[in-house]
Design an enzyme around this catalytic site. Sequence first.
Site, PDB file in Angstrom:
ATOM      1  N   ASP A 209       8.043  -4.187 -15.275  1.00 21.16           N
ATOM      2  CA  ASP A 209       9.194  -5.252 -15.912  1.00 21.16           C
ATOM      3  C   ASP A 209       9.971  -5.925 -14.959  1.00 21.16           C
ATOM      4  O   ASP A 209      10.168  -7.161 -14.919  1.00 21.16           O
ATOM      5  CB  ASP A 209      10.128  -4.348 -16.999  1.00 21.16           C
ATOM      6  CG  ASP A 209      10.685  -3.292 -16.131  1.00 21.16           C
ATOM      7  OD1 ASP A 209      10.514  -2.992 -14.964  1.00 21.16           O
ATOM      8  OD2 ASP A 209      11.678  -2.780 -16.703  1.00 21.16           O
TER       9      ASP A 209
ATOM     10  N   GLY B 113      13.880   0.626 -20.936  1.00 20.89           N
ATOM     11  CA  GLY B 113      14.442   1.941 -21.395  1.00 20.89           C
ATOM     12  C   GLY B 113      15.184   2.089 -22.477  1.00 20.89           C
ATOM     13  O   GLY B 113      15.450   2.622 -23.152  1.00 20.89           O
TER      14      GLY B 113
ATOM     15  N   CYS C  80      15.243  13.497  -8.113  1.00 18.10           N
ATOM     16  CA  CYS C  80      15.069  12.439  -8.984  1.00 18.10           C
ATOM     17  C   CYS C  80      14.210  12.856 -10.115  1.00 18.10           C
ATOM     18  O   CYS C  80      13.209  13.448 -10.114  1.00 18.10           O
ATOM     19  CB  CYS C  80      14.924  11.158  -8.209  1.00 18.10           C
ATOM     20  SG  CYS C  80      14.603   9.819  -8.978  1.00 18.10           S
TER      21      CYS C  80
END
Length: 313
Positions: A104, A13, A162
């Site tokens: 990842d 990110g 979320c």
Amino acid sequence: MSNNYAIGIDLGGTNLRVALVSREGSIVRKTRRPSPEGVVSSLCEAIAEIGCEGIAGIGIGVAGVINREKNIVSVSPNQRAVEGVPMVAELRSRFGVPVFIENDANAAALGEKNSGSGRELENFVLLTLGTGIGGGIIYKGELLQISAEIGHMSINAEAEKCECGNIGCLENYASARAMVARTVALIEKGTESILKECCKGNIYKLTPEDIYKAALDGDAAAREILKDAGKYLGVGLANIINIMSPEAIILTGGLTGAWNIYVQEAIKEASRRAFKDLFDSVKIIPSALGDDAGTIGAACLVFRNIAMDAAAS
Ligand SMILES: [Zn+2]
């Protein structure tokens, strides 16, 4: 150069990391830059910078859920720019080598299994503690190629939404983003803290490092925020321990820098909640490879998948 080397990419990110990695898992060269908007062109530039002559292939570790049939990221709540991008197909045609994609945190787990804290372990769970929270699982010595979105386990049935669409996810309480948001909200409400003076008074630029430093300087609010986030992480750890009973949970990512408050609190909370025998037999340990786990793991993915394809044919 022979095919004893591969390119490992860790597209997170915040940062894009690219490394040329040997079959044994050693980094030969590496580069890092802020995560790009134009994903494919940035990947190509970074690979060209590192050099890729004669490599066995390219491995990409990227945050999000991998669609394994289409070889793309189908959804990435913290990194929308990568969703649906045909990175694998484009890099394959640009460089003419096999290209593989993996979540990842799964890649980081593979890296730790290959040459890090998980080398001697058969069963462990790896958590990446950063902007969001990711998970990767090694079971019977092998990477489980599942989504393992541990950061999106529900720990509160009634709470705020979320980014993933669920409510009350672990990462809404225990991630770097959650900690910073909570700090800003407290200061806006008038809570006294030395963090008010941080970043020249621009509290919207606060980082988890600032919060940890303030806590070490005795700031009560900062300490409370870290301990609270740690407590929620501990709820997540207890769930993992009770469900998976791994030999170890390996923690990696920027937030492990706050180990003495945040992680210690998590371990304490997990010990209160998990089955005692299961808690007593799990080691909660830091990653040995740190920021390199993702690129090393992505390169390991190349060697692993090529060997598996060869064995199958
Ligand atoms: Zn979520």
